[in-house]
Design a protein around this motif. Structure first.
Motif, mmCIF file in Angstrom:
data_model
loop_
_atom_site.group_PDB
_atom_site.id
_atom_site.type_symbol
_atom_site.label_atom_id
_atom_site.label_comp_id
_atom_site.label_asym_id
_atom_site.label_seq_id
_atom_site.Cartn_x
_atom_site.Cartn_y
_atom_site.Cartn_z
ATOM 1 N N VAL A 267 1.929 0.000 2.707
ATOM 2 C CA VAL A 267 2.821 0.480 1.522
ATOM 3 C C VAL A 267 2.256 1.982 1.421
ATOM 4 O O VAL A 267 1.043 2.168 1.748
ATOM 5 C CB VAL A 267 2.773 -0.014 0.107
ATOM 6 C CG1 VAL A 267 3.676 -1.319 0.182
ATOM 7 C CG2 VAL A 267 1.310 -0.398 -0.414
ATOM 8 N N THR A 268 3.232 2.779 1.294
ATOM 9 C CA THR A 268 2.835 4.289 1.047
ATOM 10 C C THR A 268 1.949 4.434 -0.428
ATOM 11 O O THR A 268 2.346 3.860 -1.272
ATOM 12 C CB THR A 268 4.067 4.911 1.035
ATOM 13 O OG1 THR A 268 5.109 4.886 0.267
ATOM 14 C CG2 THR A 268 4.446 5.131 2.712
ATOM 15 N N THR A 269 1.215 5.601 -0.421
ATOM 16 C CA THR A 269 0.731 5.983 -1.868
ATOM 17 C C THR A 269 0.766 7.471 -1.410
ATOM 18 O O THR A 269 1.159 8.278 -0.574
ATOM 19 C CB THR A 269 -0.816 5.522 -1.935
ATOM 20 O OG1 THR A 269 -1.016 6.005 -3.167
ATOM 21 C CG2 THR A 269 -1.721 6.180 -0.680
ATOM 22 N N GLY A 270 0.694 8.085 -2.835
ATOM 23 C CA GLY A 270 0.735 9.802 -2.579
ATOM 24 C C GLY A 270 2.262 9.870 -3.003
ATOM 25 O O GLY A 270 2.835 9.511 -3.899
ATOM 26 N N HIS A 275 6.730 2.423 -0.935
ATOM 27 C CA HIS A 275 7.487 1.865 0.242
ATOM 28 C C HIS A 275 6.932 1.145 1.404
ATOM 29 O O HIS A 275 5.895 1.750 1.821
ATOM 30 C CB HIS A 275 8.379 3.095 0.779
ATOM 31 C CG HIS A 275 9.251 3.720 -0.328
ATOM 32 N ND1 HIS A 275 10.299 3.415 -0.473
ATOM 33 C CD2 HIS A 275 9.191 4.714 -1.156
ATOM 34 C CE1 HIS A 275 11.095 3.989 -1.680
ATOM 35 N NE2 HIS A 275 10.127 4.900 -1.871
ATOM 36 N N GLY A 276 7.600 0.251 1.850
ATOM 37 C CA GLY A 276 6.835 -0.580 3.051
ATOM 38 C C GLY A 276 7.231 0.097 4.487
ATOM 39 O O GLY A 276 8.285 0.601 4.675
ATOM 40 N N ARG A 295 10.545 1.056 9.307
ATOM 41 C CA ARG A 295 10.753 0.883 8.089
ATOM 42 C C ARG A 295 10.540 -0.537 7.835
ATOM 43 O O ARG A 295 11.265 -1.389 8.501
ATOM 44 C CB ARG A 295 12.360 1.325 7.617
ATOM 45 C CG ARG A 295 12.252 1.265 5.819
ATOM 46 C CD ARG A 295 11.472 2.288 5.295
ATOM 47 N NE ARG A 295 11.943 2.609 3.987
ATOM 48 C CZ ARG A 295 11.417 1.869 2.938
ATOM 49 N NH1 ARG A 295 10.215 1.023 3.278
ATOM 50 N NH2 ARG A 295 11.807 1.846 1.675
ATOM 51 N N GLY A 296 9.685 -0.973 6.914
ATOM 52 C CA GLY A 296 9.552 -2.450 6.521
ATOM 53 C C GLY A 296 7.918 -2.758 6.306
ATOM 54 O O GLY A 296 7.338 -2.308 6.981
ATOM 55 N N GLY A 297 7.917 -3.684 5.529
ATOM 56 C CA GLY A 297 6.631 -4.129 5.103
ATOM 57 C C GLY A 297 6.659 -4.105 3.655
ATOM 58 O O GLY A 297 7.453 -3.647 2.957
ATOM 59 N N GLY A 316 8.666 -8.117 5.486
ATOM 60 C CA GLY A 316 9.181 -8.432 3.940
ATOM 61 C C GLY A 316 8.644 -7.445 2.907
ATOM 62 O O GLY A 316 7.750 -6.976 3.116
ATOM 63 N N GLU A 317 9.780 -7.014 2.097
ATOM 64 C CA GLU A 317 9.327 -6.054 1.196
ATOM 65 C C GLU A 317 9.846 -6.626 -0.253
ATOM 66 O O GLU A 317 10.884 -6.505 -0.692
ATOM 67 C CB GLU A 317 10.117 -4.614 1.390
ATOM 68 C CG GLU A 317 9.856 -3.619 0.381
ATOM 69 C CD GLU A 317 10.190 -2.177 0.796
ATOM 70 O OE1 GLU A 317 9.816 -1.469 0.090
ATOM 71 O OE2 GLU A 317 11.197 -2.150 1.544
#
Length: 506
Positions: A267-270, A275-276, A295-297, A316-317
Motif C-alpha cells: 500500500v502507498t504512504t505519503g 492504495h494497493g 493496480r491491486g494489493g 485483494g484490496e
C-alpha cells in the motif's frame, strides 16, 4: 508456497547474480527444489509427498514471555492432518542464539521452499519484532531445515539484515521459488519496512544448525512509487514520492518460461496513501527483472485459473480510501491472467456485488483480506478462496465469512460460487462479534487426493487465542459436511492471546 489498481512502483530493475548454476528450471513437485509454477509448492518438510501445514501463533507465550511467538507443523498423510502428529517450534527450540523475548512475534509471517536443494522443503519463520544487537524491532528470520524426520528442534539457522535498523521489521513478507539459474534450490525473497532483499544458499560446506548458514544477499532495493502527476497547486510535479509499504509476496510462472516470477504487493504512504499496488518481476536464467506495476494489493495470490499453463495473479484490496459513497465495494478482488508477457494489463474486478457472487456489498466487509488459489474439485482449474473477516452475519458485526469462486476454461466464474460462515450448517461454532473468521484462508492438500481443502482461520477467536477450521473437498469441491476445527490449545500451544492462525503457509 502459493500464497494479494493508475500510478507506478519504481523499484529499480534488478538481477540476481548469475552463478554456475543450472540454466533451465526443472519440473518441481513436493520435496524437490526449484518451485516455478504456483502448484509446485507443497511444504513437504519430510519428503513423503504429502503437504504439511505450517501455522504461526505470534502472540504465544514462550518461556514466560508473552508475544514471543511460535509455529506449529502438522504433518500430512493419507488421512490428512490432525492434532497429534504436530511439532512446535520457537526461538527456544532453535539450538542457536535465539532467545524468546516479549513482543518478538515469531511466526508473524512464514514461508517454505527447498533452499539447500537436498530434496526436503525448509521452513522460514520471521520474528519482525526481534531486537538485534540492541536495535529495537530490527527483525530476524529462522530457517528450520527439512529432513526425513521433518523439521527438528535445534536444526536451524538465522538470517538478519546486514545493517539492522530500528523498526525495520525484517521479514514483513516472505516467499521462496526458483527465480534464476544461480542456484538449483529456491531463492528466498524477504521484505522489511520498505525494501526487498533476495538470498541464495551458498556452495561452501555447512553443518545445518550451527547458526551461521552461508546465505548470500543477491539484491536489495527500496520500494517506492513516482511522484503524483502535476496538479494546479504543484504544476511542476515536484510532489513527494509515494513509498509503497510491502505487505505480501507471491510467486508463479506467469509467462511460463520455466522460471518463477515474483510479485510484490503493498500500500502507498505519503501522497495519496492507502492504495494497493503491485510490482511484477519476471524470472529468467539470469535472475529477476522488474517489468511493470499493477493496480491491486496489498494481498496477492497465484494459480492457474483457466488451465492454460500460465499462472494467473489475483490481488485483494480489502480496504481503500476510494471505498465509500458512490464507489462502495466492501473489498475488491482483481484477476490478471498470465500470458507470454506475464500478468495481463487488463484486469477483471470482482466484489460481492458482482453477478452471481453470494452476499451484499457493505463498507468494512474486508472482502479480499486474504486469498488462496488452487483446484478444489480436481477439474484442472484453480479456484479462488476469498476471506472477508469484517463481514457481518445478520446482526453480528465482524463475525467474518469465506467465499469460493470457481475457475474454468474461460477464467474465473461465479457459477457454482459458495460462501460459508460459522452459522452455516455443518460448520462448527457460532458467529460471534469480532471473530473475524476468514482473516486467513488457505487451500491445501495434505492427503494428496488432488482436491484442495479449505482452511479458514480466526486468530481473534476465543479472546485472541485463535482457531482454525478445516472444510474438506469432495468431488463437487469444498463442503461444510465433515468440517472440523481446532484451537491453539489442542496443538499444545499456550493460549492467552496466542493469535494462532495469524499466518498459514501455502
Amino acid at each position: 508456497m502459493r500464497m494479494n489498481r493508475p500510478a507506478a512502483l519504481t523499484a529499480a530493475s534488478f538481477l540476481l547474480l548469475t552463478g554456475a548454476g543450472v540454466a533451465a528450471a526443472p519440473a518441481a513437485f513436493a520435496g524437490t527444489p526449484g518451485s516455478t509454477h504456483a502448484n509446485d509448492r507443497n511444504s513437504d518438510f519430510n519428503g513423503d509427498g504429502h503437504e504439511d501445514l505450517l501455522v504461526g501463533a505470534p502472540g504465544a507465550t514462550v518461556g514466560g514471555h508473552r508475544g514471543a511467538g511460535l509455529v506449529t507443523v502438522q504433518y500430512g498423510s493419507r488421512g490428512g492432518v490432525g492434532t497429534t502428529d504436530v511439532a512446535r517450534l520457537s526461538e527456544a527450540t532453535t539450538g542457536g542464539d535465539g532467545v524468546p523475548e516479549p513482543g518478538d512475534g515469531f511466526g508473524t509471517t512464514v514461508t517454505s521452499g527447498d533452499l539447500n536443494s537436498d530434496g526436503y522443503d525448509d521452513a522460514v519463520v520471521a520474528a519482525p519484532g526481534e531486537d538485534v544487537d540492541g536495535v529495537r524491532d530490527a527483525g530476524r528470520l529462522t530457517i528450520f531445515w527439512g529432513t526425513e524426520q521433518g523439521l527438528r528442534p535445534g536444526l536451524s539457522d538465522v538470517i538478519e539484515a546486514e545493517e539492522p535498523r530500528a523498526g525495520e521489521r525484517f521479514g514483513t513478507a516472505l516467499a521462496a521459488a526458483r527465480f534464476s539459474g544461480a542456484t538449483e534450490g529456491d531463492v528466498l525473497a524477504v521484505t522489511d519496512r520498505d525494501e526487498l532483499d533476495t538470498y541464495t544458499y551458498g556452495d561452501e560446506p555447512h553443518i545445518p544448525g550451527n547458526g551461521a548458514a552461508p546465505f548470500h544477499r543477491r539484491s536489495s532495493r527500496r520500494l517506492t512509487a513516482p511522484a503524483p502527476a502535476p496538479t494546479a497547486s504543484r504544476p511542476d510535479g515536484r510532489a513527494a514520492a509515494r513509498t509503497v509499504l510491502p505487505r505480501t509476496l507471491t510467486t508463479g510462472d506467469y509467462d511460463d518460461n520455466g522460471f518463477a516470477d515474483l510479485v510484490v504487493s503493498g500500500v502507498t504512504t505519503g501522497a495519496e496513501p492507502g492504495h494497493g499496488w503491485s510490482t511484477y518481476y519476471s524470472g529468467h536464467a539470469g535472475g529477476l527483472t522488474e517489468e511493470r506495476t499493477l493496480r491491486g494489493g496489498p494481498v496477492a495470490a497465484t494459480g492457474d485459473i483457466d488451465g492454460d499453463g500460465f499462472d494467473d495473479l489475483v490481488t485483494g484490496e480489502p480496504t481503500s480510501p476510494d471505498d465509500g459513497g458512490e464507489t462502495l465495494t466492501g473489498g475488491l478482488v482483481g484477476v490478471r491472467y498470465g500470458s507470454a508477457d506475464g500478468p495481463a494489463a487488463d484486469v477483471q474486478w470482482w466484489t460481492q456485488g458482482s453477478a452471481g457472487v453470494p452476499g451484499v456489498v457493505e463498507k468494512g466487509d474486508g472482502w479480499g483480506a486474504d486469498l488462496s488459489v488452487d483446484d478444489t474439485d480436481r477439474d484442472g482449474y484453480a479456484d479462488v478462496a476469498v476471506g472477508a473477516p469484517g463481514e457481518d452475519v445478520g446482526p453480528v458485526a465482524d463475525a467474518g465469512a469465506v467465499w469460493l469462486l470457481r475457475g474454468g476454461a474461460h477464467g474465473l466464474t461465479a457459477k457454482g460460487a459458495a460462501s460459508w460462515t460459522q452459522n452455516t450448517e455443518g460448520v462448527p461454532g457460532a458467529a460471534e462479534k469480532g471473530d473475524k473468521w476468514g482473516a486467513q484462508v488457505r487451500l491445501a492438500d495434505p492427503n494428496r487426493d488432488r482436491r484442495f481443502d479449505l482452511l479458514a482461520a480466526a486468530p481473534g477467536e476465543n479472546t485472541g487465542d485463535g482457531v482454525v477450521w478445516f472444510l474438506p473437498s469432495k468431488a463437487s469441491g469444498v463442503t461444510a459436511a465433515g468440517s472440523w476445527s481446532y484451537g491453539a490449545k489442542s496443538l499444545g500451544v499456550p493460549v492467552d492471546g496466542a493469535a494462532f492462525g495469524t499466518a498459514v503457509d501455502e
